[in-house]
Design a protein around this motif. Structure first.
Motif, PDB file in Angstrom:
ATOM      1  N   THR A  32      13.780   0.613  10.109  1.00  0.00           N
ATOM      2  CA  THR A  32      13.091   1.301  11.192  1.00  0.00           C
ATOM      3  C   THR A  32      13.454   0.693  12.530  1.00  0.00           C
ATOM      4  N   ASP A  33      13.842   1.511  13.488  1.00  0.00           N
ATOM      5  CA  ASP A  33      14.145   1.053  14.842  1.00  0.00           C
ATOM      6  C   ASP A  33      12.854   0.569  15.499  1.00  0.00           C
ATOM      7  N   PRO A  34      12.826  -0.682  15.988  1.00  0.00           N
ATOM      8  CA  PRO A  34      11.583  -1.181  16.588  1.00  0.00           C
ATOM      9  C   PRO A  34      11.199  -0.473  17.880  1.00  0.00           C
ATOM     10  N   ALA A  35      12.134   0.205  18.523  1.00  0.00           N
ATOM     11  CA  ALA A  35      11.828   0.887  19.781  1.00  0.00           C
ATOM     12  C   ALA A  35      10.765   1.960  19.542  1.00  0.00           C
ATOM     13  N   GLY A  36       9.652   1.802  20.222  1.00  0.00           N
ATOM     14  CA  GLY A  36       8.588   2.791  20.117  1.00  0.00           C
ATOM     15  C   GLY A  36       7.732   2.679  18.873  1.00  0.00           C
ATOM     16  N   LEU A  37       8.005   1.686  18.019  1.00  0.00           N
ATOM     17  CA  LEU A  37       7.264   1.575  16.772  1.00  0.00           C
ATOM     18  C   LEU A  37       5.786   1.318  17.010  1.00  0.00           C
ATOM     19  N   THR A  38       5.480   0.396  17.939  1.00  0.00           N
ATOM     20  CA  THR A  38       4.076   0.058  18.166  1.00  0.00           C
ATOM     21  C   THR A  38       3.293   1.207  18.782  1.00  0.00           C
ATOM     22  N   ASP A  39       3.987   2.211  19.331  1.00  0.00           N
ATOM     23  CA  ASP A  39       3.290   3.394  19.834  1.00  0.00           C
ATOM     24  C   ASP A  39       2.848   4.309  18.704  1.00  0.00           C
ATOM     25  N   ARG A  40       3.448   4.132  17.526  1.00  0.00           N
ATOM     26  CA  ARG A  40       3.144   5.016  16.402  1.00  0.00           C
ATOM     27  C   ARG A  40       2.264   4.342  15.358  1.00  0.00           C
ATOM     28  N   LEU A  41       2.485   3.038  15.151  1.00  0.00           N
ATOM     29  CA  LEU A  41       1.702   2.306  14.163  1.00  0.00           C
ATOM     30  C   LEU A  41       1.257   0.975  14.754  1.00  0.00           C
ATOM     31  N   PRO A  42       0.038   0.502  14.419  1.00  0.00           N
ATOM     32  CA  PRO A  42      -0.410  -0.824  14.879  1.00  0.00           C
ATOM     33  C   PRO A  42       0.185  -1.911  13.986  1.00  0.00           C
ATOM     34  N   VAL A  43       1.204  -2.614  14.469  1.00  0.00           N
ATOM     35  CA  VAL A  43       1.970  -3.552  13.643  1.00  0.00           C
ATOM     36  C   VAL A  43       1.601  -4.992  13.993  1.00  0.00           C
ATOM     37  N   ALA A  79       0.819  -1.211   0.000  1.00  0.00           N
ATOM     38  CA  ALA A  79       0.000   0.000   0.000  1.00  0.00           C
ATOM     39  C   ALA A  79       0.852   1.259   0.000  1.00  0.00           C
ATOM     40  N   VAL A  80       1.965   1.220   0.746  1.00  0.00           N
ATOM     41  CA  VAL A  80       2.826   2.394   0.892  1.00  0.00           C
ATOM     42  C   VAL A  80       4.280   1.957   0.774  1.00  0.00           C
ATOM     43  N   ALA A  81       5.084   2.800   0.147  1.00  0.00           N
ATOM     44  CA  ALA A  81       6.532   2.605   0.118  1.00  0.00           C
ATOM     45  C   ALA A  81       7.189   3.941   0.429  1.00  0.00           C
ATOM     46  N   ALA A  82       8.457   3.882   0.892  1.00  0.00           N
ATOM     47  CA  ALA A  82       9.139   5.115   1.287  1.00  0.00           C
ATOM     48  C   ALA A  82      10.640   4.936   1.182  1.00  0.00           C
ATOM     49  N   LEU A  83      11.327   6.047   1.024  1.00  0.00           N
ATOM     50  CA  LEU A  83      12.779   6.117   1.067  1.00  0.00           C
ATOM     51  C   LEU A  83      13.175   7.316   1.916  1.00  0.00           C
ATOM     52  N   GLY A  84      14.398   7.294   2.413  1.00  0.00           N
ATOM     53  CA  GLY A  84      14.900   8.437   3.169  1.00  0.00           C
ATOM     54  C   GLY A  84      14.859   8.213   4.661  1.00  0.00           C
ATOM     55  N   ALA A  85      14.532   9.260   5.410  1.00  0.00           N
ATOM     56  CA  ALA A  85      14.548   9.211   6.872  1.00  0.00           C
ATOM     57  C   ALA A  85      13.375   8.389   7.396  1.00  0.00           C
ATOM     58  N   ALA A  86      13.671   7.430   8.284  1.00  0.00           N
ATOM     59  CA  ALA A  86      12.636   6.513   8.765  1.00  0.00           C
ATOM     60  C   ALA A  86      11.604   7.209   9.644  1.00  0.00           C
TER      61      ALA A  86
END
Length: 246
Positions: free
Chosen positions: A88-99, A54-61
């Motif tokens: 992407t650093d997994p630290a804090g990831l689940t606080d930003r996106l539901p993975v 659905a989404v792709a990206a390059l650059g700063a995570a």
């Protein structure tokens, strides 16, 4: 509201913002018209349905994650959809996106034909008549792959036979102006004979002859395959994090 420094309208704008990066060229193909955003060193684009994640990206995570969070808030992204992002650093990831699922992998590419490999002359193009043998080999040796006969995005197959038996195969999933190798598979009882090197080299040589670059994806944990691909010239790297939304 999606916060961005710049809105990118269409394929040409996204390619220009990424410096025509090989990953972007492969992701976008020739006929997709994405929506994109540039934010604090990240370029993020939403692909039309049927054109990949659905989404792709390059650059700063970090900024890429911020844009994805905005897309979720706007209802553009939802459960089960995949995002292909910079490492992407997994630290804090689940606080930003539901993975629900996370995969780490390399997008590797080369602009040079590989050094010749023993057995490379045994690699042949396969046809629809080989589909039953392809399916049997994949079911035995690589059942988790999405590269299968008739799968969307697969434009051709290469393989190696031992007598009348197919013992190695690989899918051509080239898109746009980037050759792409996928689903590289060797029968378990045939491993250690150099068939993977021969298959990869022959496919890379064929795709380099048709495109200016060839690429492939490999999980970070597959250290042996990474070592082989480096030896065959795949020395350019973009490390990726794929996320499936919960």
């Amino acid at each position: 509201m999606i916060i961005a420094d710049q809105i990118l309208d269409g394929r040409a704008a996204v390619l220009a913002a990424t410096g025509h990066h090989p990953y972007a060229r492969h992701s976008l193909g020739r006929d997709s018209e994405p929506r994109g955003w540039q934010r604090d060193g990240a370029v993020v684009w939403v692909l039309p349905a049927g054109h990949g994640p659905a989404v792709a990206a390059l650059g700063a995570a970090g900024p890429a994650l911020d844009v994805c969070a905005d897309l979720i808030a706007e209802g553009v992204l939802g459960t089960g959809q995949w995002l292909n992002l910079p490492r992407t650093d997994p630290a804090g990831l689940t606080d930003r996106l539901p993975v629900a699922q996370r995969d780490e992998w390399h997008f590797l590419w080369t602009t040079q034909a590989p050094p010749p490999q023993p057995g490379e002359e045994e690699v042949v193009r396969l046809t629809e008549s080989d589909y039953p043998a392809l399916t049997a080999l994949i079911d035995e040796a690589f059942p988790s792959t999405t590269s299968r006969p008739g799968a969307p995005g697969v434009v051709g197959w290469y393989g190696i036979r031992d007598g009348d038996r197919l013992v190695a195969c690989g899918a051509d999933r080239s898109r746009g102006d980037i050759g792409f190798l996928a689903g590289l598979t060797v029968a378990p009882q045939q491993r250690g004979r150099g068939l993977g090197a021969a298959l990869t080299a022959a496919m890379t040589r064929a795709l380099i002859a048709r495109y200016d670059q060839a690429a492939l994806g490999v999980y970070l944990v597959n250290v042996g395959a990474i070592r082989l691909y480096r030896r065959l010239g795949f020395t350019n790297t973009a490390t990726r994090t794929s996320l499936r939304l919960a």
